[in-house]
Design a protein around this motif. Structure first.
Motif, PDB file in Angstrom:
ATOM      1  N   LYS A   8       0.811  -1.209   0.000  1.00 57.35           N
ATOM      2  CA  LYS A   8       0.000   0.000   0.000  1.00 57.35           C
ATOM      3  C   LYS A   8       0.851   1.269   0.000  1.00 57.35           C
ATOM      4  O   LYS A   8       0.425   2.314  -0.492  1.00 57.35           O
ATOM      5  N   ALA A   9       2.064   1.184   0.569  1.00 53.34           N
ATOM      6  CA  ALA A   9       2.881   2.387   0.715  1.00 53.34           C
ATOM      7  C   ALA A   9       4.254   2.279   0.079  1.00 53.34           C
ATOM      8  O   ALA A   9       4.937   3.296  -0.061  1.00 53.34           O
ATOM      9  N   LYS A  10       4.677   1.056  -0.308  1.00 59.95           N
ATOM     10  CA  LYS A  10       6.044   0.871  -0.789  1.00 59.95           C
ATOM     11  C   LYS A  10       6.089  -0.173  -1.902  1.00 59.95           C
ATOM     12  O   LYS A  10       5.192  -1.011  -2.008  1.00 59.95           O
ATOM     13  N   LYS A  25       5.984   5.345  -1.830  1.00 53.46           N
ATOM     14  CA  LYS A  25       4.952   5.949  -2.672  1.00 53.46           C
ATOM     15  C   LYS A  25       4.233   7.093  -1.937  1.00 53.46           C
ATOM     16  O   LYS A  25       4.280   7.202  -0.714  1.00 53.46           O
ATOM     17  N   GLU A  27       0.922   7.341  -2.285  1.00 54.84           N
ATOM     18  CA  GLU A  27      -0.420   6.828  -2.006  1.00 54.84           C
ATOM     19  C   GLU A  27      -0.603   6.617  -0.504  1.00 54.84           C
ATOM     20  O   GLU A  27       0.319   6.206   0.205  1.00 54.84           O
ATOM     21  N   ALA A  28      -1.823   6.900  -0.035  1.00 52.06           N
ATOM     22  CA  ALA A  28      -2.146   6.715   1.379  1.00 52.06           C
ATOM     23  C   ALA A  28      -3.417   5.877   1.498  1.00 52.06           C
ATOM     24  O   ALA A  28      -4.336   6.011   0.694  1.00 52.06           O
ATOM     25  N   LYS A  42       4.689  12.515   0.290  1.00 49.59           N
ATOM     26  CA  LYS A  42       4.726  11.573   1.413  1.00 49.59           C
ATOM     27  C   LYS A  42       5.871  10.568   1.283  1.00 49.59           C
ATOM     28  O   LYS A  42       6.547  10.239   2.262  1.00 49.59           O
ATOM     29  N   GLY A  43       6.083  10.060   0.063  1.00 54.09           N
ATOM     30  CA  GLY A  43       7.130   9.070  -0.128  1.00 54.09           C
ATOM     31  C   GLY A  43       8.505   9.606   0.213  1.00 54.09           C
ATOM     32  O   GLY A  43       9.332   8.906   0.814  1.00 54.09           O
ATOM     33  N   ASN A  46       8.670   9.948   4.120  1.00 55.73           N
ATOM     34  CA  ASN A  46       8.779   8.677   4.820  1.00 55.73           C
ATOM     35  C   ASN A  46      10.130   8.011   4.601  1.00 55.73           C
ATOM     36  O   ASN A  46      10.676   7.363   5.509  1.00 55.73           O
ATOM     37  N   ASP A 192       3.522   7.675   8.827  1.00 58.83           N
ATOM     38  CA  ASP A 192       2.527   6.660   8.477  1.00 58.83           C
ATOM     39  C   ASP A 192       2.349   5.632   9.591  1.00 58.83           C
ATOM     40  O   ASP A 192       1.285   5.023   9.710  1.00 58.83           O
ATOM     41  N   LYS A 207      -0.433  10.461  10.246  1.00 61.20           N
ATOM     42  CA  LYS A 207      -1.457   9.955   9.333  1.00 61.20           C
ATOM     43  C   LYS A 207      -2.879  10.159   9.846  1.00 61.20           C
ATOM     44  O   LYS A 207      -3.844  10.070   9.058  1.00 61.20           O
TER      45      LYS A 207
END
Length: 233
Positions: A8-10, A25, A27-28, A42-43, A46, A192, A207
């Motif tokens: 979902k995030a990587k 990424k 995307e959240a 965000k990517g 993080n 996140d 988040k």
């Protein structure tokens, strides 16, 4: 480069037998991916926050999978066999914990609480007790005790790190992996996977701003990055 795995995030890319490249990424997701969106930058945040925190923890004796940053959105890590567990450390009641026990958000706990959940999206990552982890063979007794002890130590270190930067660690999630008989801290440590509250205002800079439609999500992530990199409070 061919993907090894996309979450979902990587995204994970193989770099030979021993290392992976992790791409973060924008995307959240929240509520087991029932809510989806995009957090610009965000990517980058993080990746940089995780890298800084992994370096900090390594300097204080915590063994991790981190090797180096390779770009604004990518890091190189050691290959590990991820334990199918999420490990949560809580200092205050918040999120699902507060809802589960009917507590006011932010209620202080008497001491740090370690919880485990099973990494299983279709089941909603349910809580799992240590006895069930052992009975199902998800981890050995020594591994589980090591994970618990490391999580508590990480909690002490992160609380001190963020307190110096005007942020309170409310709770966080960790993941661990096996490598050559050793358990290493893996995955990421970022806005996140943590709840971070400004010590002066109590405002969340994590988040939860996305989960609760509070606005200013990208700005909150950038503020965490600014403080982590030591650019003042």
């Amino acid at each position: 480069m061919e993907k090894l795995y996309e979450g979902k995030a990587k995204v994970l890319y193989p770099e030979g037998e021993d290392t992976l490249r992790v791409y973060f990424k924008d995307e959240a997701t929240a509520f087991n991916a029932r809510k989806r969106g995009l957090i610009p930058g965000k990517g980058v945040v993080n990746n940089k926050v995780s890298a800084a925190l992994f370096r900090y923890l390594e300097a204080h004796g915590i063994r991790t999978h981190f090797l180096e940053e390779v770009s604004e959105r990518e890091m190189r890590v050691k290959r590990v066999e991820i334990l199918p567990l999420e490990v949560i450390l809580r200092f205050r009641a918040a999120g699902s914990f507060a809802k589960r026990y009917g507590l006011e958000e932010g209620t202080p706990l008497k001491g740090p609480l370690v919880e485990f959940s099973l990494k299983n999206d279709p089941l909603g990552d349910p809580l799992i007790c240590p006895e069930a982890i052992l009975a199902l063979g998800l981890a050995g007794e020594a591994e589980l005790e090591g994970v618990r002890a490391t999580t508590l130590k990480v909690g002490e270190l992160l609380k001190a790190f963020f307190a110096e930067r005007g942020l309170e660690v409310v709770d966080f999630k960790l993941e661990f992996g096996r490598r050559e008989g050793e358990i290493l801290l893996a995955d990421e440590i970022s806005p996140d996977t943590m709840r971070l509250w400004d010590m002066e205002t109590g405002e969340p800079l994590d988040k939860d701003r996305f989960r609760k439609d509070l606005g200013g999500v990208a700005e909150a992530y950038q503020e965490v990055l600014r403080r982590v990199l030591g650019e003042g409070v």
